[in-house]
Design a protein around this motif. Structure first.
Motif, short mmCIF file in Angstrom:
data_model
loop_
_atom_site.label_atom_id
_atom_site.label_comp_id
_atom_site.label_asym_id
_atom_site.label_seq_id
_atom_site.Cartn_x
_atom_site.Cartn_y
_atom_site.Cartn_z
N TYR A 4 0.90 -1.17 0.10
CA TYR A 4 0.06 0.00 -0.07
C TYR A 4 0.90 1.17 -0.03
O TYR A 4 1.76 1.33 0.97
N LEU A 42 -8.16 5.88 -2.54
CA LEU A 42 -9.25 5.48 -1.97
C LEU A 42 -9.92 4.47 -3.24
O LEU A 42 -10.40 3.48 -2.77
N GLU A 43 -9.96 4.90 -4.29
CA GLU A 43 -10.53 3.93 -5.51
C GLU A 43 -9.61 2.77 -5.55
O GLU A 43 -10.15 1.43 -5.42
N GLU A 44 -8.49 2.83 -5.26
CA GLU A 44 -7.55 1.81 -5.50
C GLU A 44 -7.72 0.76 -4.37
O GLU A 44 -7.92 -0.35 -4.37
N ARG A 45 -7.58 1.32 -3.06
CA ARG A 45 -8.05 0.52 -2.03
C ARG A 45 -9.38 -0.01 -1.75
O ARG A 45 -9.35 -1.00 -1.23
N SER A 46 -10.16 0.61 -2.38
CA SER A 46 -11.53 0.09 -2.38
C SER A 46 -11.57 -1.22 -3.14
O SER A 46 -12.15 -2.43 -2.85
N ALA A 49 -9.76 -4.02 -1.37
CA ALA A 49 -10.59 -4.53 -0.55
C ALA A 49 -11.64 -5.49 -0.86
O ALA A 49 -12.15 -6.49 -0.35
N ALA A 93 -6.88 -5.13 4.24
CA ALA A 93 -7.18 -4.28 3.06
C ALA A 93 -8.54 -3.31 3.54
O ALA A 93 -8.51 -2.11 2.94
N ARG A 97 -8.32 0.60 3.28
CA ARG A 97 -9.56 1.58 2.79
C ARG A 97 -10.18 2.56 3.56
O ARG A 97 -10.35 3.63 3.52
N ASP A 98 -10.35 2.06 5.07
CA ASP A 98 -10.83 2.79 6.01
C ASP A 98 -9.87 4.08 6.38
O ASP A 98 -10.37 5.31 6.51
N GLN A 101 -10.42 6.79 3.82
CA GLN A 101 -11.40 7.61 3.90
C GLN A 101 -11.33 8.44 4.81
O GLN A 101 -11.58 9.76 4.45
#
Length: 129
Positions: A4, A42-46, A49, A93, A97-98, A101
């Motif tokens: 990440y 955030l898009e990538e991590r979402s 996840a 993951a 993501r959190d 955010q």
């Protein structure tokens, strides 16, 4: 394990009593740029996840279907042990993501504070403050 990238940080705002209007504008532009980076992160991590969640659920379902145990709780326990690595990966993951955010929320608050400073600075320059 998934790598990440670190969360972007805007340039530090000078810690003086008064920022000049150009400094405020520069800080706003910098924060907007970081916010754009945060949205992409955030898009990538979402996506990461969501993929980790799907992998965990499928792995756990397969483990439960393949279990020789008759009691559902035993099947569940065996499946959890069998998919522990996937569960761990999913939890990380989701946490990442959190975190992204929350970074966006903080950045929006910083932006609002900077906009308030800009408005106060304009009002002071025109003699309305």
């Amino acid at each position: 394990m998934t790598e990440y990238p670190p969360i972007s940080r805007p340039k530090p705002i000078p810690r003086r009593r008064h920022l000049t209007p150009p400094e405020i504008e520069e800080a706003i532009q910098d924060t907007l740029g970081v916010l754009e980076d945060d949205i992409e992160m955030l898009e990538e991590r979402s996506v990461i996840a969501a993929r980790a969640e799907a992998a965990y659920r499928v792995g756990k379902a397969r483990a439960m279907l393949g279990s020789q145990h008759k009691v559902v709780a035993m099947k569940e326990a065996a499946a959890t042990v069998e998919t522990a690595d996937q569960l761990h990966e999913r939890n990380i993951a989701v946490a990442m993501r959190d975190t992204a955010q929350e970074a966006m929320r903080v950045r929006r608050s910083e932006l609002e504070a900077l906009r308030t400073l800009a408005a106060s600075s304009r009002a002071a320059e025109t003699g309305r403050g």
